[in-house]
Design a protein around this motif. Structure first.
Motif, PDB file in Angstrom:
ATOM      1  N   VAL A   1       0.880  -1.175   0.000  1.00 51.76           N
ATOM      2  CA  VAL A   1       0.000   0.000   0.000  1.00 51.76           C
ATOM      3  C   VAL A   1       0.911   1.216   0.000  1.00 51.76           C
ATOM      4  CG1 VAL A   1      -1.778   1.264   1.258  1.00 51.76           C
ATOM      5  CG2 VAL A   1      -1.790  -1.231   1.296  1.00 51.76           C
ATOM      6  N   ALA A   2       0.951   1.946  -1.127  1.00 49.78           N
ATOM      7  CA  ALA A   2       1.930   3.028  -1.246  1.00 49.78           C
ATOM      8  C   ALA A   2       1.544   3.994  -2.362  1.00 49.78           C
ATOM      9  CB  ALA A   2       3.313   2.426  -1.519  1.00 49.78           C
ATOM     10  N   GLY A   3       0.265   4.335  -2.440  1.00 46.32           N
ATOM     11  CA  GLY A   3      -0.178   5.179  -3.553  1.00 46.32           C
ATOM     12  C   GLY A   3       0.160   4.509  -4.872  1.00 46.32           C
ATOM     13  N   ILE A   4      -0.040   3.209  -4.923  1.00 45.16           N
ATOM     14  CA  ILE A   4       0.397   2.416  -6.087  1.00 45.16           C
ATOM     15  C   ILE A   4      -0.652   2.468  -7.201  1.00 45.16           C
ATOM     16  CG2 ILE A   4       1.134   0.166  -6.924  1.00 45.16           C
ATOM     17  CD1 ILE A   4       1.674  -0.524  -3.890  1.00 45.16           C
ATOM     18  N   THR A   5      -0.231   2.919  -8.357  1.00 43.01           N
ATOM     19  CA  THR A   5      -1.126   3.033  -9.500  1.00 43.01           C
ATOM     20  C   THR A   5      -1.442   1.664 -10.103  1.00 43.01           C
ATOM     21  OG1 THR A   5      -0.244   5.202 -10.001  1.00 43.01           O
ATOM     22  CG2 THR A   5      -1.350   4.039 -11.815  1.00 43.01           C
TER      23      THR A   5
ATOM     24  N   THR B   1       5.606  14.078 -11.009  1.00 47.01           N
ATOM     25  CA  THR B   1       5.121  13.151  -9.978  1.00 47.01           C
ATOM     26  C   THR B   1       3.609  13.250  -9.827  1.00 47.01           C
ATOM     27  OG1 THR B   1       5.477  12.342  -7.720  1.00 47.01           O
ATOM     28  CG2 THR B   1       5.459  14.725  -8.016  1.00 47.01           C
ATOM     29  N   ASP B   2       3.067  12.478  -8.884  1.00 42.31           N
ATOM     30  CA  ASP B   2       1.617  12.429  -8.662  1.00 42.31           C
ATOM     31  C   ASP B   2       1.116  13.760  -8.091  1.00 42.31           C
ATOM     32  OD1 ASP B   2       2.352   9.862  -9.304  1.00 42.31           O
ATOM     33  OD2 ASP B   2       1.122   8.897  -7.781  1.00 42.31           O
ATOM     34  N   ASN B   3      -0.025  14.205  -8.587  1.00 37.03           N
ATOM     35  CA  ASN B   3      -0.501  15.566  -8.277  1.00 37.03           C
ATOM     36  C   ASN B   3      -0.654  15.875  -6.783  1.00 37.03           C
ATOM     37  OD1 ASN B   3      -2.705  13.769  -8.273  1.00 37.03           O
ATOM     38  ND2 ASN B   3      -4.189  15.320  -8.907  1.00 37.03           N
TER      39      ASN B   3
ATOM     40  N   SER C   1      -5.282  10.197 -16.392  1.00 35.05           N
ATOM     41  CA  SER C   1      -5.852   9.957 -15.065  1.00 35.05           C
ATOM     42  C   SER C   1      -5.576   8.497 -14.682  1.00 35.05           C
ATOM     43  CB  SER C   1      -7.356  10.214 -15.127  1.00 35.05           C
ATOM     44  OG  SER C   1      -7.991   9.656 -14.008  1.00 35.05           O
ATOM     45  N   GLU C   2      -5.229   8.260 -13.427  1.00 38.32           N
ATOM     46  CA  GLU C   2      -4.991   6.881 -12.987  1.00 38.32           C
ATOM     47  C   GLU C   2      -5.536   6.677 -11.582  1.00 38.32           C
ATOM     48  OE1 GLU C   2      -0.693   6.852 -13.793  1.00 38.32           O
ATOM     49  OE2 GLU C   2      -0.330   7.297 -11.680  1.00 38.32           O
ATOM     50  N   TYR C   3      -5.586   5.426 -11.149  1.00 39.33           N
ATOM     51  CA  TYR C   3      -6.141   5.110  -9.825  1.00 39.33           C
ATOM     52  C   TYR C   3      -5.167   4.292  -8.995  1.00 39.33           C
ATOM     53  CZ  TYR C   3     -10.736   6.875 -11.047  1.00 39.33           C
ATOM     54  OH  TYR C   3     -11.775   7.700 -11.381  1.00 39.33           O
TER      55      TYR C   3
ATOM     56  N   LYS D   1       0.250  -2.786 -17.344  1.00 35.55           N
ATOM     57  CA  LYS D   1       1.601  -3.358 -17.270  1.00 35.55           C
ATOM     58  C   LYS D   1       1.774  -4.098 -15.932  1.00 35.55           C
ATOM     59  CE  LYS D   1       5.932  -1.136 -17.146  1.00 35.55           C
ATOM     60  NZ  LYS D   1       6.550   0.170 -17.418  1.00 35.55           N
ATOM     61  N   ARG D   2       1.386  -3.440 -14.847  1.00 33.48           N
ATOM     62  CA  ARG D   2       1.541  -4.069 -13.530  1.00 33.48           C
ATOM     63  C   ARG D   2       0.592  -5.247 -13.343  1.00 33.48           C
ATOM     64  NH1 ARG D   2       2.309   1.561 -10.184  1.00 33.48           N
ATOM     65  NH2 ARG D   2       4.500   1.850 -10.719  1.00 33.48           N
ATOM     66  N   LYS D   3      -0.568  -5.171 -13.990  1.00 32.82           N
ATOM     67  CA  LYS D   3      -1.532  -6.274 -13.851  1.00 32.82           C
ATOM     68  C   LYS D   3      -0.990  -7.593 -14.396  1.00 32.82           C
ATOM     69  CE  LYS D   3      -5.989  -3.896 -13.820  1.00 32.82           C
ATOM     70  NZ  LYS D   3      -7.085  -3.516 -14.725  1.00 32.82           N
TER      71      LYS D   3
ATOM     72  N   VAL E   1      12.651  12.153 -11.613  1.00 31.27           N
ATOM     73  CA  VAL E   1      11.488  11.288 -11.326  1.00 31.27           C
ATOM     74  C   VAL E   1      11.908  10.234 -10.311  1.00 31.27           C
ATOM     75  CG1 VAL E   1      10.408  11.522 -13.616  1.00 31.27           C
ATOM     76  CG2 VAL E   1      12.109   9.718 -13.237  1.00 31.27           C
ATOM     77  N   GLN E   2      10.904   9.576  -9.724  1.00 30.19           N
ATOM     78  CA  GLN E   2      11.208   8.441  -8.851  1.00 30.19           C
ATOM     79  C   GLN E   2      11.242   7.188  -9.719  1.00 30.19           C
ATOM     80  OE1 GLN E   2       8.402   7.707  -5.695  1.00 30.19           O
ATOM     81  NE2 GLN E   2       9.547   5.940  -4.944  1.00 30.19           N
ATOM     82  N   THR E   3      12.307   6.433  -9.577  1.00 30.41           N
ATOM     83  CA  THR E   3      12.503   5.257 -10.428  1.00 30.41           C
ATOM     84  C   THR E   3      11.379   4.220 -10.264  1.00 30.41           C
ATOM     85  OG1 THR E   3      14.168   3.657 -11.102  1.00 30.41           O
ATOM     86  CG2 THR E   3      13.984   4.015  -8.756  1.00 30.41           C
TER      87      THR E   3
HETATM   88  N1  GLN Z   1       1.540   6.325  -8.119  1.00 29.81           N
HETATM   89  C1  GLN Z   1       2.880   6.155  -8.544  1.00 29.81           C
HETATM   90  C2  GLN Z   1       3.141   4.736  -8.995  1.00 29.81           C
HETATM   91  O1  GLN Z   1       2.423   3.878  -8.647  1.00 29.81           O
HETATM   92  C3  GLN Z   1       3.895   6.555  -7.481  1.00 29.81           C
HETATM   93  C4  GLN Z   1       3.792   5.781  -6.229  1.00 29.81           C
HETATM   94  C5  GLN Z   1       4.885   6.067  -5.224  1.00 29.81           C
HETATM   95  O2  GLN Z   1       5.914   6.625  -5.542  1.00 29.81           O
HETATM   96  N2  GLN Z   1       4.684   5.708  -3.989  1.00 29.81           N
HETATM   97  O3  GLN Z   1       4.058   4.488  -9.696  1.00 29.81           O
END
Ligand code: GLN
Length: 283
Positions: A112-116, A203-205, A231-233, A120-122, A159-161
């Motif tokens: 759980v980390a604001g994960i979009t 980054t995320d808004n 837009s993403e969730y 691709k991830r699915k 950006v964050q990798t």
């Molecule tokens: N929402 C972005 C992602 O899933 C960033 C999430 C984060 O850095 N914690 O890639």
């Protein structure tokens, strides 16, 4: 003839006895093994499993460290969801890439980390119902003339990798563009902006808005570009085929439905969440 038959008879008897003896040993062996695992099983079910949940806690207001504890919207939501599901858990700050790897490798039960949630991830993970709508923005040092994503061309971008922010920047500038610098955490990307190592961060808004709000002296501005950024969730992210996904996702849907989510949302963001939009995104 008679003699021969009795020899045969004795022969069969011996083979039969050997067979039974062999079965006997097997049986004892099997049952002792069973007993062993049964008692293990009992003690396991007596002590309730503590689910291991991973995060990367430099992503305020969703998760960040305060007095040695992980706090934020996600932390509160997770608490409410696990209460609803009746499950024990431990929330651990393991780092972004370690979390992605550990969820995939099932060393963590979920992340759980604001994960979009994206296609691709699915391919590698399962997701809960969506719980937060997000998009990308550009945060930049005052004085840079940035009015759209196209203005990122030719300047240094942080950006964050491994994030969708990195994907969004690459979509605009091209994959492996040398002007894109990738940082391990969101905090390090913002630090690079402050130091002048980069001139803009994608980054995320909501995370960007929180940074701008908390750093009035940093001299930064932010803009979005709806034409370039989708837009993403966000969702809770599970290993593929996770036995917990269904019940935790259901508990999250319940929390969204029964007003608990709205309460937590209001506490963190000060306004009402668009519950209908969230539910629509879950369909
Ligand atoms: N929402 C972005 C992602 O899933 C960033 C999430 C984060 O850095 N914690 O890639």
């Amino acid at each position: 003839m008679k003699k021969n038959l009795s020899f045969l008879y004795v022969g069969f008897l011996l083979i039969g006895m050997l067979f039974l003896a062999a079965c006997g040993t097997n049986e004892t062996k099997d049952s002792s093994e069973n007993n062993g695992s049964e008692s293990e099983g009992n003690s396991e079910s007596a002590e309730k499993k503590v689910l291991q949940v991973g995060t990367e806690a430099t992503f305020a207001p969703f998760e960040y460290m305060e007095k040695g504890e992980i706090v934020g919207f996600d932390a509160d939501l997770l608490k409410a969801v696990m209460k609803e599901a009746g499950l024990d858990y431990e929330f651990k700050n393991v780092g972004w890439e370690a979390m992605l790897a550990s969820v995939q490798g099932e060393d963590l039960d979920f992340g759980v980390a604001g994960i979009t949630i994206n296609d691709k991830r699915k391919e590698s993970y399962d997701f809960s119902v969506p719980y937060f709508q997000s998009t990308h923005v550009i945060v930049f040092n005052e004085g840079e003339n940035i009015t759209s994503a196209a203005d990122l061309e030719g300047i240094k971008v942080g950006v964050q990798t491994g994030t969708t922010g990195a994907d969004a920047a690459e979509k605009v500038l091209g994959e492996n563009n040398k002007n894109i610098s990738k940082y391990e955490t969101q905090a390090l990307a913002f630090m690079a902006l402050k130091n002048g190592d980069v001139s803009a961060v994608v980054t995320d808004n909501v995370v960007a808005a929180e940074y701008v709000k908390n750093n009035p002296d940093a001299g930064v501005e932010m803009i979005t570009d709806e034409a370039s950024f989708e837009s993403e969730y966000y969702g809770f992210m599970f290993p593929k085929g996770s036995e917990y996904k269904e019940e935790i996702s259901e508990a999250l849907a319940t929390v969204i439905d029964n007003g608990t989510y709205q309460e937590i949302y209001k506490e963190w963001f000060g306004n009402d969440a668009d519950i209908d939009a969230l539910k629509k995104a879950a369909e």
